[in-house]
Scaffold this motif. Structure first.
Motif, PDB file in Angstrom:
ATOM      1  N   VAL A   1      -8.702  65.385 -33.786  1.00 29.19           N
ATOM      2  CA  VAL A   1      -8.622  64.870 -35.156  1.00 29.19           C
ATOM      3  C   VAL A   1      -7.993  65.928 -36.055  1.00 29.19           C
ATOM      4  CG1 VAL A   1      -9.922  64.027 -37.140  1.00 29.19           C
ATOM      5  CG2 VAL A   1     -10.652  63.416 -34.835  1.00 29.19           C
ATOM      6  N   LEU A   2      -6.933  65.546 -36.768  1.00 28.27           N
ATOM      7  CA  LEU A   2      -6.288  66.428 -37.744  1.00 28.27           C
ATOM      8  C   LEU A   2      -6.635  65.927 -39.147  1.00 28.27           C
ATOM      9  CD1 LEU A   2      -2.726  66.919 -36.176  1.00 28.27           C
ATOM     10  CD2 LEU A   2      -4.756  68.379 -35.941  1.00 28.27           C
ATOM     11  N   PRO A   3      -7.516  66.630 -39.887  1.00 30.92           N
ATOM     12  CA  PRO A   3      -7.920  66.169 -41.215  1.00 30.92           C
ATOM     13  C   PRO A   3      -6.972  66.690 -42.311  1.00 30.92           C
ATOM     14  CG  PRO A   3      -9.591  67.581 -40.128  1.00 30.92           C
ATOM     15  CD  PRO A   3      -8.281  67.804 -39.469  1.00 30.92           C
ATOM     16  N   VAL A   4      -6.103  65.828 -42.778  1.00 33.01           N
ATOM     17  CA  VAL A   4      -5.175  66.179 -43.861  1.00 33.01           C
ATOM     18  C   VAL A   4      -5.783  65.690 -45.176  1.00 33.01           C
ATOM     19  CG1 VAL A   4      -2.832  65.920 -44.766  1.00 33.01           C
ATOM     20  CG2 VAL A   4      -3.217  65.954 -42.287  1.00 33.01           C
ATOM     21  N   TYR A   5      -5.705  66.538 -46.206  1.00 27.27           N
ATOM     22  CA  TYR A   5      -6.410  66.246 -47.462  1.00 27.27           C
ATOM     23  C   TYR A   5      -5.447  66.351 -48.635  1.00 27.27           C
ATOM     24  CZ  TYR A   5     -10.178  66.648 -50.987  1.00 27.27           C
ATOM     25  OH  TYR A   5     -11.030  66.465 -52.043  1.00 27.27           O
ATOM     26  N   GLN A   6      -5.488  65.348 -49.511  1.00 25.02           N
ATOM     27  CA  GLN A   6      -4.659  65.358 -50.711  1.00 25.02           C
ATOM     28  C   GLN A   6      -5.539  65.193 -51.940  1.00 25.02           C
ATOM     29  OE1 GLN A   6      -1.167  62.818 -50.739  1.00 25.02           O
ATOM     30  NE2 GLN A   6      -1.259  62.586 -52.955  1.00 25.02           N
ATOM     31  N   ALA A   7      -5.424  66.139 -52.862  1.00 19.17           N
ATOM     32  CA  ALA A   7      -6.174  66.075 -54.122  1.00 19.17           C
ATOM     33  C   ALA A   7      -5.407  66.845 -55.179  1.00 19.17           C
ATOM     34  CB  ALA A   7      -7.573  66.672 -53.953  1.00 19.17           C
ATOM     35  N   ALA A   8      -5.368  66.289 -56.377  1.00 21.46           N
ATOM     36  CA  ALA A   8      -4.691  66.935 -57.518  1.00 21.46           C
ATOM     37  C   ALA A   8      -3.252  67.308 -57.185  1.00 21.46           C
ATOM     38  CB  ALA A   8      -5.478  68.172 -57.946  1.00 21.46           C
ATOM     39  N   GLY A   9      -2.586  66.436 -56.425  1.00 22.19           N
ATOM     40  CA  GLY A   9      -1.161  66.635 -56.160  1.00 22.19           C
ATOM     41  C   GLY A   9      -0.833  67.598 -55.039  1.00 22.19           C
ATOM     42  N   THR A  10      -1.830  68.202 -54.391  1.00 24.22           N
ATOM     43  CA  THR A  10      -1.573  69.128 -53.292  1.00 24.22           C
ATOM     44  C   THR A  10      -2.055  68.529 -51.973  1.00 24.22           C
ATOM     45  OG1 THR A  10      -3.690  70.275 -53.561  1.00 24.22           O
ATOM     46  CG2 THR A  10      -1.812  71.116 -54.816  1.00 24.22           C
TER      47      THR A  10
ATOM     48  N   LEU B   1      -8.016  61.869 -52.324  1.00 30.89           N
ATOM     49  CA  LEU B   1      -9.112  61.818 -53.295  1.00 30.89           C
ATOM     50  C   LEU B   1      -8.590  61.305 -54.627  1.00 30.89           C
ATOM     51  CD1 LEU B   1     -12.164  62.561 -53.626  1.00 30.89           C
ATOM     52  CD2 LEU B   1     -11.363  64.708 -54.646  1.00 30.89           C
ATOM     53  N   ARG B   2      -9.217  60.258 -55.141  1.00 35.70           N
ATOM     54  CA  ARG B   2      -8.809  59.664 -56.416  1.00 35.70           C
ATOM     55  C   ARG B   2     -10.051  59.464 -57.288  1.00 35.70           C
ATOM     56  NH1 ARG B   2      -3.620  57.886 -55.662  1.00 35.70           N
ATOM     57  NH2 ARG B   2      -2.979  57.255 -53.552  1.00 35.70           N
ATOM     58  N   LEU B   3      -9.835  59.485 -58.597  1.00 37.40           N
ATOM     59  CA  LEU B   3     -10.926  59.225 -59.528  1.00 37.40           C
ATOM     60  C   LEU B   3     -11.007  57.737 -59.794  1.00 37.40           C
ATOM     61  CD1 LEU B   3     -13.134  60.267 -61.479  1.00 37.40           C
ATOM     62  CD2 LEU B   3     -11.348  60.378 -63.243  1.00 37.40           C
ATOM     63  N   ASP B   4     -12.182  57.166 -59.565  1.00 39.88           N
ATOM     64  CA  ASP B   4     -12.438  55.767 -59.906  1.00 39.88           C
ATOM     65  C   ASP B   4     -12.919  55.756 -61.351  1.00 39.88           C
ATOM     66  OD1 ASP B   4     -13.224  53.156 -60.179  1.00 39.88           O
ATOM     67  OD2 ASP B   4     -14.133  53.028 -58.193  1.00 39.88           O
ATOM     68  N   ALA B   5     -11.986  55.491 -62.275  1.00 35.03           N
ATOM     69  CA  ALA B   5     -12.283  55.611 -63.707  1.00 35.03           C
ATOM     70  C   ALA B   5     -13.370  54.650 -64.165  1.00 35.03           C
ATOM     71  CB  ALA B   5     -11.005  55.374 -64.511  1.00 35.03           C
TER      72      ALA B   5
END
Length: 317
Positions: free
Chosen positions: A83-92, A163-167
């Motif tokens: 498993v390769l865990p790739v993470y995206q948050a705040a544009g990175t 990761l996204r913010l659920d407003a």
């Protein structure tokens, strides 16, 4: 202890959606399913005795129990999957770079014990040199093959989490794109989503999501390999061999394939064996199950042929 082991066995064989329908047996009933048990790693302290108990249950009786309760189940154990865990948050986007709390969540999760053993990467310099985050997302087959070879796994799963913010509720939402790369010409993809609970800290949230993704991977494998016990098939198979050692090795590997009920030797010569394989399920399920035992089954000129995978390698990523 046997009741815990029996419950784990039933959960491992069956689908998540059927968990509430699993039979609830008392201790005496469970004892009738026990074939044997082993004790290992015994440790004695002043007031405690610790040991690992391994139970073996009667395969036919367990199958009949699940059949009586109208529960679908799978028996084919997958080769280990990386498993390769790739993470995206705040544009990175991160895989090996810090911070990557998604990789930390996978590394800290309990060992995945089930039909699909999931391997977590170390994240050392060799891993960094094998594949990067963008290459993993894009499905770079050559790079994926390189890291699969390094960990000796039959497939690689890229778990790409955004990761996204659920407003609407002012909490985080994690979208996970799960893509499996193996010997099939096309990758298999799923899109999952998880919501942060009120008051739940990020490490706990990501840890919960990692466990859920692992369970999804396992459940998908079970769906693809569900047994149909009322469908017995026989396949006439040719087995090219270079000598008696090849034949003995193939016999040993056939014994561990759960779908195969028995195999009858029809002919044995210096360079070939011919067998009738009695199995449960469909030909494609048998092919997949044989692959997990390092046996490759293909059709050549209208007949099934089984090779040692050490001799004939299946297609690369």
């Amino acid at each position: 202890a046997s009741s815990i082991a029996f419950q784990r066995l039933l959960e491992r064989l069956t689908l998540i959606e059927d968990r509430e329908r699993l039979p609830q047996l008392d201790q005496d009933e469970i004892s009738s399913f026990v074939n044997s048990f082993d004790v290992a790693d015994e440790k004695t302290a002043s007031k405690r005795y610790l040991a690992k108990l391994s139970y073996k249950f009667k395969r036919t009786d367990v199958r009949n129990l699940l059949k009586d309760f109208n529960l679908q189940f799978a028996e084919t154990l997958s080769k280990p999957v990386l498993v390769l865990p790739v993470y995206q948050a705040a544009g990175t986007i991160a895989l090996w770079d810090d911070p990557n709390p998604w990789r930390v969540a996978w590394a800290g999760a309990a060992e995945f014990v089930g039909m699909v053993p999931l391997v977590r990467p170390v994240g050392d310099l060799a891993d960094v040199g094998s594949i990067g985050a963008e290459q993993a997302i894009q499905g770079d087959r050559q790079r994926l093959q390189a890291i699969a070879d390094r960990y000796d796994t039959g497939a690689v799963i890229v778990a790409y989490a955004k990761l996204r913010l659920d407003a609407a509720v002012a909490r985080q939402r994690l979208e996970v794109f799960v893509t499996r790369y193996g010997n099939d010409p096309e990758q298999i993809s799923d899109e999952l989503a998880y919501h942060q609970n009120e008051g739940e800290q990020m490490p706990a949230f990501l840890g919960r999501a990692a466990v859920a993704v692992g369970e999804h991977i396992e459940n998908t494998w079970k769906h693809e390999n569900l047994l149909k016990l009322n469908r017995m098939n026989i396949a006439a198979v040719a087995v090219p061999i270079a000598g008696i050692q090849d034949w003995l090795l193939i016999q040993e590997r056939l014994k561990v394939v759960a779908l195969i009920r028995k195999s009858d030797l029809v002919l044995l010569s210096l360079d070939e064996a011919r067998i009738n394989v009695h199995y449960v399920g469909e030909p494609e399920q048998l092919r997949v199950a044989l692959g997990q035992a390092d046996l490759t089954m293909i059709q050549e000129e209208g007949e099934w042929v089984i090779y040692l995978s050490d001799i004939i390698k299946p297609g690369k990523f």
